[in-house]
Design an enzyme around this catalytic site. Sequence first.
Site, PDB file in Angstrom:
ATOM      1  N   CYS A 113       5.374   5.652   7.313  1.00 45.03           N
ATOM      2  CA  CYS A 113       4.224   6.516   7.610  1.00 45.03           C
ATOM      3  C   CYS A 113       3.830   6.485   9.090  1.00 45.03           C
ATOM      4  CB  CYS A 113       3.035   6.133   6.742  1.00 45.03           C
ATOM      5  SG  CYS A 113       3.417   6.134   4.993  1.00 45.03           S
ATOM      6  N   HIS A 249      -3.501   8.651   9.862  1.00 43.58           N
ATOM      7  CA  HIS A 249      -2.580   8.809   8.741  1.00 43.58           C
ATOM      8  C   HIS A 249      -3.387   9.094   7.476  1.00 43.58           C
ATOM      9  CE1 HIS A 249       0.429   8.340   5.790  1.00 43.58           C
ATOM     10  NE2 HIS A 249       0.142   7.101   5.450  1.00 43.58           N
ATOM     11  N   ASN A 279      -0.679  11.919   0.320  1.00 39.50           N
ATOM     12  CA  ASN A 279      -0.077  11.143   1.407  1.00 39.50           C
ATOM     13  C   ASN A 279       1.357  11.633   1.622  1.00 39.50           C
ATOM     14  OD1 ASN A 279       1.203   9.238   2.967  1.00 39.50           O
ATOM     15  ND2 ASN A 279       0.350   7.463   1.910  1.00 39.50           N
TER      16      ASN A 279
HETATM   17  O1  UT7 Z   1       1.242   5.299   3.309  1.00 41.74           O
HETATM   18  C1  UT7 Z   1       1.259   4.316   2.283  1.00 41.74           C
HETATM   19  C2  UT7 Z   1      -0.019   3.703   2.317  1.00 41.74           C
HETATM   20  N1  UT7 Z   1      -0.524   3.369   1.012  1.00 41.74           N
HETATM   21  C3  UT7 Z   1      -1.823   3.265   0.849  1.00 41.74           C
HETATM   22  O2  UT7 Z   1      -2.576   3.519   1.742  1.00 41.74           O
HETATM   23  C4  UT7 Z   1      -2.342   2.761  -0.472  1.00 41.74           C
HETATM   24  C5  UT7 Z   1      -3.543   1.867  -0.250  1.00 41.74           C
HETATM   25  N2  UT7 Z   1      -4.131   1.470  -1.510  1.00 41.74           N
HETATM   26  C6  UT7 Z   1      -4.913   2.300  -2.210  1.00 41.74           C
HETATM   27  O3  UT7 Z   1      -5.173   3.407  -1.805  1.00 41.74           O
HETATM   28  C7  UT7 Z   1      -5.498   1.791  -3.501  1.00 41.74           C
HETATM   29  O4  UT7 Z   1      -5.209   0.415  -3.640  1.00 41.74           O
HETATM   30  C8  UT7 Z   1      -5.009   2.562  -4.743  1.00 41.74           C
HETATM   31  C9  UT7 Z   1      -5.558   3.983  -4.735  1.00 41.74           C
HETATM   32  C10 UT7 Z   1      -3.487   2.615  -4.777  1.00 41.74           C
HETATM   33  C11 UT7 Z   1      -5.461   1.870  -6.025  1.00 41.74           C
HETATM   34  O5  UT7 Z   1      -6.877   1.767  -6.030  1.00 41.74           O
HETATM   35  P1  UT7 Z   1      -7.553   0.387  -6.447  1.00 41.74           P
HETATM   36  O6  UT7 Z   1      -9.007   0.590  -6.380  1.00 41.74           O
HETATM   37  O7  UT7 Z   1      -6.954  -0.677  -5.568  1.00 41.74           O
HETATM   38  O8  UT7 Z   1      -7.122   0.274  -7.952  1.00 41.74           O
HETATM   39  P2  UT7 Z   1      -6.343  -0.928  -8.657  1.00 41.74           P
HETATM   40  O9  UT7 Z   1      -4.912  -0.949  -8.271  1.00 41.74           O
HETATM   41  O10 UT7 Z   1      -7.148  -2.185  -8.487  1.00 41.74           O
HETATM   42  O11 UT7 Z   1      -6.442  -0.488 -10.179  1.00 41.74           O
HETATM   43  C12 UT7 Z   1      -7.710  -0.447 -10.856  1.00 41.74           C
HETATM   44  C13 UT7 Z   1      -7.466   0.060 -12.266  1.00 41.74           C
HETATM   45  C14 UT7 Z   1      -6.377  -0.699 -12.996  1.00 41.74           C
HETATM   46  O12 UT7 Z   1      -6.781  -0.808 -14.341  1.00 41.74           O
HETATM   47  P3  UT7 Z   1      -7.421  -2.186 -14.907  1.00 41.74           P
HETATM   48  O13 UT7 Z   1      -6.376  -3.225 -14.662  1.00 41.74           O
HETATM   49  O14 UT7 Z   1      -8.654  -2.400 -14.079  1.00 41.74           O
HETATM   50  O15 UT7 Z   1      -7.681  -1.872 -16.335  1.00 41.74           O
HETATM   51  C15 UT7 Z   1      -5.196   0.218 -12.923  1.00 41.74           C
HETATM   52  O16 UT7 Z   1      -4.295   0.049 -13.992  1.00 41.74           O
HETATM   53  O17 UT7 Z   1      -7.054   1.414 -12.235  1.00 41.74           O
HETATM   54  C16 UT7 Z   1      -5.867   1.575 -13.006  1.00 41.74           C
HETATM   55  N3  UT7 Z   1      -5.078   2.649 -12.422  1.00 41.74           N
HETATM   56  C17 UT7 Z   1      -5.200   3.933 -12.784  1.00 41.74           C
HETATM   57  N4  UT7 Z   1      -5.993   4.520 -13.698  1.00 41.74           N
HETATM   58  C18 UT7 Z   1      -5.902   5.849 -13.820  1.00 41.74           C
HETATM   59  C19 UT7 Z   1      -4.135   2.549 -11.450  1.00 41.74           C
HETATM   60  N5  UT7 Z   1      -3.662   3.779 -11.173  1.00 41.74           N
HETATM   61  C20 UT7 Z   1      -4.303   4.648 -11.981  1.00 41.74           C
HETATM   62  C21 UT7 Z   1      -4.248   6.037 -12.168  1.00 41.74           C
HETATM   63  N6  UT7 Z   1      -5.061   6.589 -13.072  1.00 41.74           N
HETATM   64  N7  UT7 Z   1      -3.419   6.822 -11.426  1.00 41.74           N
END
Ligand code: UT7
Length: 322
Positions: A113, A249, A279
């Site tokens: 990225c 980004h 993204n």
């Molecule tokens: O250029 C590459 C750069 N990448 C990035 O910038 C990514 C940076 N990270 C992020 O943007 C965030 O960490 C995410 C958007 C990827 C995830 O958000 P989060 O607040 O960190 O969520 P999490 O991974 O802690 O997941 C929270 C919950 C989980 O469920 P439980 O375990 O709390 O029951 C996940 O299973 O959300 C669930 N979850 C979803 N639910 C519905 C994860 N993905 C999804 C989804 N839809 N797509």
Amino acid sequence: MRAKIIGTGSCLPTKVATNDDLSALMDTSDEWIQSRTGIRERRLVSSESETTLSMAAQAGKAALTDSGLQPEEIDLIIVATVSSDFVTPSTACMVQKELGAVCAAAFDINAACSGFLFALNTADAYFQSGIYQTALIIGVETLSKIIDWTDRSTCVLFGDGAGAAVLRASEQGIIASLQGSNGAGGHVLMCKNRGNNNPYISTDACLDYLYMDGQEVFKFAVKKETECIHALLAQAGLMPEDIDWYLLHQANQRIIASIARKLKLSLAKFPSNVDHCGNTSAASIPILLDEVHKAGKLKDGDLLLLSGFGAGLTWGAALLLW
Ligand code: UT7
């Protein structure tokens, strides 16, 4: 002489995939995706004629038209991508052929990225050394082909597209720049290459797809991008409020908002397209640049700060005069 941007272009695939469209394919929701990322929809390639090359060439052609230069006036083509159609030739060489930029040296770089910023800084270094006077730089990705579509925590984040800029060596342009890498942190965002065909090494030929530890990447992004911006401002002797536009980004609107908060600036200085593009990795900054330029928002003499982070881990930033 430094690199000055004299034209921009972009290309997005025709297919729009909304959050509701993805909710029909997997256990996710518009509410979850929008509240965690700010993304409403993304564009995804959906036919064999939409490829990394086709989008790169179209964005490059649009940037050339915008610049007023002819293809044969381009000395250098750099394409930043991690999703080229071919291992070899490079996408840059194929773009050269498509555009008829017969005088250019052409190569690809892989800085994920941060790739567009690595391309910009590389072209600028060539200009400073006097080797080249013009360049076409392109960030392009079809990440949809390397994403794990069974991993809802990554697949909803990404989109496909290309953005390009034409650069000319000029007295005024880039004012300060930096880039860096931390290979030791690379395991938080990675994608294995194709299977090994060496007859002496027996490996599983199946392909791996993109893996990301979202929370680690989030923390890295906010910390490193804020550090980069402060370092760049210090190099130039400027304060955060002196910058007219921050083009960051486009990974997640919450990352952009956190950085704006840390700099104590209004979000109005941080244009964003993550809501409709998702993204697009190396393409995100040049697509955004093309959008704000074509919308007539950039005035001569505006100060722009471009900054990105990505797999590697890598980061890069550039401060420039429009
Ligand atoms: O250029 C590459 C750069 N990448 C990035 O910038 C990514 C940076 N990270 C992020 O943007 C965030 O960490 C995410 C958007 C990827 C995830 O958000 P989060 O607040 O960190 O969520 P999490 O991974 O802690 O997941 C929270 C919950 C989980 O469920 P439980 O375990 O709390 O029951 C996940 O299973 O959300 C669930 N979850 C979803 N639910 C519905 C994860 N993905 C999804 C989804 N839809 N797509």
